[in-house]
Scaffold this motif. Sequence first.
Motif, PDB file in Angstrom:
ATOM      1  N   GLN A   1      -9.223  30.765 -54.870  1.00 13.39           N
ATOM      2  CA  GLN A   1      -9.855  30.241 -53.663  1.00 13.39           C
ATOM      3  C   GLN A   1     -10.791  31.275 -53.050  1.00 13.39           C
ATOM      4  OE1 GLN A   1      -6.636  28.940 -51.091  1.00 13.39           O
ATOM      5  NE2 GLN A   1      -6.786  26.849 -51.899  1.00 13.39           N
TER       6      GLN A   1
ATOM      7  N   SER B   1     -13.206  28.512 -55.726  1.00 12.83           N
ATOM      8  CA  SER B   1     -13.286  27.235 -55.027  1.00 12.83           C
ATOM      9  C   SER B   1     -13.441  27.461 -53.524  1.00 12.83           C
ATOM     10  CB  SER B   1     -12.034  26.406 -55.301  1.00 12.83           C
ATOM     11  OG  SER B   1     -10.887  27.065 -54.791  1.00 12.83           O
ATOM     12  N   SER B   2     -14.129  26.543 -52.892  1.00 15.03           N
ATOM     13  CA  SER B   2     -14.374  26.677 -51.447  1.00 15.03           C
ATOM     14  C   SER B   2     -13.291  25.999 -50.629  1.00 15.03           C
ATOM     15  CB  SER B   2     -15.736  26.070 -51.102  1.00 15.03           C
ATOM     16  OG  SER B   2     -15.789  24.727 -51.509  1.00 15.03           O
TER      17      SER B   2
END
Length: 124
Positions: free
Chosen positions: A13, A123-124
């Motif tokens: 993340q 990942s955002s």
Amino acid sequence: QVQLVESGGGLVQAGGSLRLSCAASGRTLRSYAMGWFRQAPGKEREFVAAINWSGGSTYYRDSVKGRFTIWRDNAKNLVYLRMNSLKPEDTAVYYCAASITYYTDSRISGYAYWGQGTQVTVSS
């Protein structure tokens, strides 16, 4: 001839960290400056970080300064890239490369040996 194998990539993340490793075989890495490059889909391969033969000098692209750290262990024939505070724009295949010189180099043309790459996805 030098063979390079990267490891340590994965899915993380935004804000997370990863440590990439590059293991060399065939010849000692002590004679080479080393670099990390990356290539995102649809983009050209770009320089990320480099370290000279002894580990005493490092060089980074501006966008990773303060977040990424390159270092090496010549006794173990290993080079590392610690990546902190990862951003989605850091997503790419990361490649380890051995230079044809002792000194840090940001040019792709300055590197003679390349690994197969390891995928890093943020990942955002």
